[in-house]
Design an enzyme around this catalytic site. Structure first.
Site, PDB file in Angstrom:
ATOM      1  N   HIS A 163      28.169  26.250   2.004  1.00  0.00           N
ATOM      2  CA  HIS A 163      29.485  26.476   2.607  1.00  0.00           C
ATOM      3  C   HIS A 163      30.326  27.406   1.743  1.00  0.00           C
ATOM      4  CE1 HIS A 163      31.486  23.851  -0.354  1.00  0.00           C
ATOM      5  NE2 HIS A 163      30.458  23.025  -0.199  1.00  0.00           N
ATOM      6  N   CYS A 196      26.587  20.131  -2.821  1.00  0.00           N
ATOM      7  CA  CYS A 196      26.475  21.308  -1.943  1.00  0.00           C
ATOM      8  C   CYS A 196      26.402  22.603  -2.748  1.00  0.00           C
ATOM      9  CB  CYS A 196      27.671  21.365  -0.998  1.00  0.00           C
ATOM     10  SG  CYS A 196      27.734  19.995   0.169  1.00  0.00           S
TER      11      CYS A 196
END
Length: 200
Positions: free
Chosen positions: A160, A176
């Site tokens: 992301h 992440c």
């Protein structure tokens, strides 16, 4: 530098790495930002980033084929590589990586969902470690997922963007892989649901 040492540099790797670094926003940082939900240390602290391993790679040692395209995330060099299915596109981006080894997952997965303007909820483990965090953050400048998110087949793992550009090049996430918003938008448009992903 001697001519022998200079000759050992891979010109293509140098050009690709240099282009990616020039594309990275160097000044777009708000040092007064309070959006520090995923931090290695005080983000106002100056950190010297190691880019010695930030170099172009070939896909063949990592993938059997480029079906649906391929993404390689190198946790050590904090870099993400993308190759298109038709071999015409190669991209190299600097990333943020997980804070600690126990938050790091390695292996093969794939993109299962793509979202523009994602919302964010901390995982149960995050809430346990940080009970002061909000239960939900909608799209916008306070969202830790930035402008675009690609969800992986592993629960809670995503590639992301981030609005907090100080995180890129650091151990700063809860698992992440983060990119500058400009870079995740490019990668988002290149990847499809089904794109192969390998974290090493």
């Amino acid at each position: 530098m001697t001519r022998d040492v200079i000759g050992k540099f891979n010109r293509r790797g140098f050009m690709a790495g240099g282009a990616a670094l020039l594309a990275a926003p160097a000044v777009a940082q708000d040092v007064n930002s309070t959006n520090t939900t995923e931090v290695e240390r005080d983000l106002n602290e100056v950190v010297r980033r190691n880019i010695s391993s930030f170099r172009s790679l070939s896909w063949e040692p990592y993938f059997d084929n480029l079906s649906n395209g391929a993404v390689l995330v190198d946790i050590t060099s904090r870099a993400l590589h993308f190759w298109s299915e038709d071999h015409s596109v190669y991209r190299l981006y600097p990333t943020s990586v997980p804070l600690t080894e126990d938050l790091t997952k390695r292996g093969r997965t794939k993109v299962v969902r793509k979202v523009v303007g994602p919302s964010w909820r901390p995982t149960p483990a995050m809430r346990k470690r940080n009970p002061e965090w909000p239960e939900f953050v909608g799209p916008g400048p306070d969202n830790p997922l930035g402008t675009h998110a690609m969800y992986l087949s592993w629960t809670y793992y995503r590639i992301h963007g981030t609005h907090d550009t100080r995180k890129i090049g650091r151990r700063s996430s809860n698992g992440c892989i983060g990119l500058y918003n400009e870079h995740i938008e490019q990668l988002f448009n290149l990847c499809k649901v089904g794109t192969q992903v390998l974290l090493i």
